[in-house]
Design a protein around this motif. Structure first.
Motif: not given
Ligand code: GDP
Ligand code: GDP
Lengths: 468, 468
Positions: A21, A25, A29, A246-247, A249, A251, A253-255, A257-258, A363, A367
């Motif tokens: 992704h 994509r 961004y 993807n995993s 990515w 995170r 994009t969620r970060y 966008e939020s 993890d 990050k």
């Protein structure tokens, strides 16, 4: 859009269903690059992809045959050091593969597979799992197949390296900070001639060693064709090669966008510090961003009647990445406690504060990669001196950041200064001594290569002054 | 707008230039109240304002005369305890002033002046600075002018309190958690008759003692007229009385605009915990918000193809207030790491994490007040059991929050449950014993007053079941 997505030909055209992704994509961004890849670079990449697709499947057989039995030659990147270091050396090693028509295979170490997508269409870049990992892990300055020891054993320095003869089936190129004078002859043309005959090379490094390639005329000629804008080497290769899984990515994009999306300006501060220096550094950061007008100043007079609530002005998001949260807290509190002079709203975000480096913990590394990519989405950047973490972010962004003064530097110097180049700094370059006449300062031999601001003994690719 | 700004008559009409920004601009941030103040309450407030304007300037003279020399009677609120406690007792004490036609004067303690605007038009509510602060600070269960000791000295319990005769010039009403059986007779009608003759009363409390006023028939009749919707006592009085100072308000609105504004839903979590209970509490909070659908659940399968980036869905902001940051970090990380089941975006904010309570430190208290107000701007709330900090937020918001289960409660109980009433809980109510017949459970005497969910021995004002 199509062009932005494919980055002007940098990426191979793929099926609509690219399962990575971040590759399909990223353009939603990240700012489009100010730099276009050269046609020559694009054709080299397409050639490389064909080579990779043909040769990667032969790796296992070649290994079993001790290097023979295949027309392909291989280059193995050995997992080592922090994530920023890994990403700059991956790009540098890939460039070496391009320059030498070798196939790049990567040792994924603990978690590289979880971090990055496969970059090449049609076949994997992962070193087949049958390769003895123990052996890779153990490679170091005293390893048997070390290039430096071959050089030492061959005797006195010879400019064309004609004293190096019998090429073995595999050679280990030791390019970490502990590399010695003999290892450094990797950056000489004669020695490269010798290495051309070795089917398997293994590289372990924590340095962005690209600038030293420019001291070899053959490589330099090729590099100047591939990268007419010199400072874009890592920029293009990083954007070509490094795509978060993807995993990661998701995170990222969620970060984004939020917390970060929607602001009119996104300012990234990469604050890499070590316990103890925090207080002084904190003031320096503030000085840097305010004096350079990257962020608005505040007025301590918060009763000023024009500064009451209800203003609907410019909104600025600040992304801080750091192992420590103190910078975030100070900056956030400052902008909550006091109004800005220009009435803009400044919100500050810190995605994590890990406290200490925990490289090779899945993890933690995810990050770190997320944060490098978030930084690369920023409009302007402040980075920390000597940090490859920052180099990757600036390189992917295609920005020349302001880099903070080092703590050991003269405190009357500016808090930060603009760097000369988008490209990373090579922290431990060899002296220039391929002619065996005694070492010369590598920052003073070529127009293309200058000393870095943040690491005075380091070197960096720069554009010609006339191109600026 | 005019009506929202003035809260349906609750606030006195003022000059256009009300210098207290929070009072003139609260309606830009807070939801309009679901509740309208009664005409009777509005007229009582206007009467009170006239009284205050007339009498406050006479306080100094009255004090010098030992209580004589003025037709005015005074009620002094003595600064004590944490901020939430202060704000509920301020409202309770003001209500007592309304019920007894006294003038409320407040001892600002260390920083109340920096925290709140003057509430009454035309004259200050601050106790003149000539009053001996030492004496106020020293008021406690063994003070000389304590009401409880007057009651004890008068001898055996008498229903109409006719044994209390000689009214002194000043009486100290001790209503903290250390108050005794005699102090508690403050909540009896006969004793109130006696207090009516005392020119100066001083109250120190850390309890929202309003519910016990309902056991005195004269007060109850008046209260039912003032507050036909019983659960709105603190809601209206708090909105009338408590306006953050310009400095606190500026921070509050800056924080709101930078971090919380713009979300379609704003969910507040007030997480008041003490070191040690954090782990269990953290899981409980998550259980509470997810099971009650206050926040969306996440799906651990972050590769699900429908859940890729680029979604432009509902955005939810979560405001956490807490002394500790662990809840914030967990919730934030969860929503970064995993996609929500309904694709909404959830961002989480924590304005501060002070670590420990530092009551009466100006900057600490300003943060606390800001956070109480930010919570009061939320659309839904989760609060912590036994916390006046949460009561103030819910009261100002006019919301019935979900309150978390106490750690010592049966863990098979739901993680949180809806409270019965917007109004705060009185944590240490007296038994009902004004008739001197032995104490009765105060939660079982009146329709108006029931036991609280979070504090089983506490009492709370509730609407009549038929009004629901
Ligand atoms: N998440 C996160 N990790 C960091 C940050 N700074 C340092 N680290 C960790 O520390 C490592 C530093 O090593 P590296 O990336 O090679 O960068 P360098 O040491 O600055 O050149 C990173 O890879 C992370 O694991 C940061 O800002 N955010
Ligand atoms: N800023 C901030 N301070 C808090 C929070 N929770 C507790 N405190 C501090 O601790 C005090 C707790 O006392 P109080 O407000 O009377 O509330 P209670 O003890 O929960 O009834 C507050 O006034 C603050 O000083 C919080 O969520 N945010």
């Amino acid at each position: 859009q199509g062009d932005r997505q494919g980055m002007d030909g940098l990426l191979a055209p793929r099926d609509r269903e690219d399962r990575c992704h971040s590759r399909s994509r990223h353009h939603l961004y990240r700012q489009p690059s100010r730099f276009k890849p050269s046609k020559y670079l694009v054709s080299k990449l397409r050639q490389y992809e064909a080579l990779h697709q043909r040769c990667a499947p032969e790796a296992e057989k070649s290994r079993q045959d001790g290097g023979g039995g295949s027309s392909c030659q291989f280059l193995v990147w050995v997992s080592y050091s922090g994530l920023g270091n890994k990403l700059v050396t991956l790009a540098a090693t890939f460039l070496y593969a391009l320059l030498t028509d070798r196939v790049l295979l990567v040792d994924p170490g603990v978690d590289l597979e979880e971090l990055l997508c496969e970059p090449f269409p049609g076949s994997s870049w992962l070193l087949p799992s049958s390769f003895p990992r123990e052996w890779l892990r153990g490679l170091n300055e005293s390893s048997q197949h070390r290039f430096g020891s071959i050089v030492r054993d061959a005797g006195k320095c010879v400019p064309d390296a004609s004293h190096l003869i019998a090429a073995p089936g595999k050679v280990y190129i030791h390019l970490t900070h502990t590399y010695d004078e003999q290892d450094r002859r990797f950056f000489c043309e004669g020695e490269q001639e010798f290495l051309r005959k070795v089917p398997w090379l293994f590289i372990k490094s924590n340095n962005y060693f690209v600038p030293s390639f420019y001291f070899m005329p053959t490589f330099r000629a090729e590099l100047e064709r591939m990268f007419p804008e010199r400072e874009t080497v890592f920029h293009h290769l990083g954007r070509y090669l490094l795509h978060p899984s993807n995993s990661v990515w998701a995170r990222t994009t969620r970060y984004y966008e939020s917390y970060l999306g929607g602001a009119e300006l996104l300012v990234g501060l990469q604050l890499r510090t070590f316990e103890g220096s925090i207080e002084a550094f904190s003031n320096q950061v503030l000085e840097c961003v305010v004096e350079n007008k990257m962020l608005p100043n505040v007025t301590r007079d918060d009763e000023a009647s024009r500064l009451i609530d209800g203003g609907e002005d410019r909104s600025i998001s600040v992304l801080i990445t750091s192992l420590h949260q103190i910078y975030y807290e100070r900056l956030r509190d400052m902008y909550v406690m006091f109004p800005t002079e220009d009435l803009s709203r400044v919100k500050v975000h810190l995605p994590s504060h890990e406290g200490v480096q925990k490289t090779d913990t899945s993890d933690h590394d995810k990050k770190a990669l997320m944060e490098i990519f978030l930084l690369s989405f920023c409009d302007t950047l402040v980075t920390s001196p000597m940090s490859t973490f920052g180099y990757v972010a600036q390189g992917l962004a295609g920005l020349r950041p302001r880099v903070l003064r080092r703590l050991e530097d003269d405190p009357t110097q500016p808090a930060c200064s603009s760097v000369l180049s988008v490209d990373p700094c090579f922290h431990a370059p060899p002296l220039y001594d391929c002619d065996c006449k005694g070492g010369r300062d590598p920052g003073k031999v070529l127009d293309a290569v200058k000393h870095c601001q943040d690491v005075k003994w380091g070197i960096q690719l720069v554009n010609n002054p006339s191109d600026e």
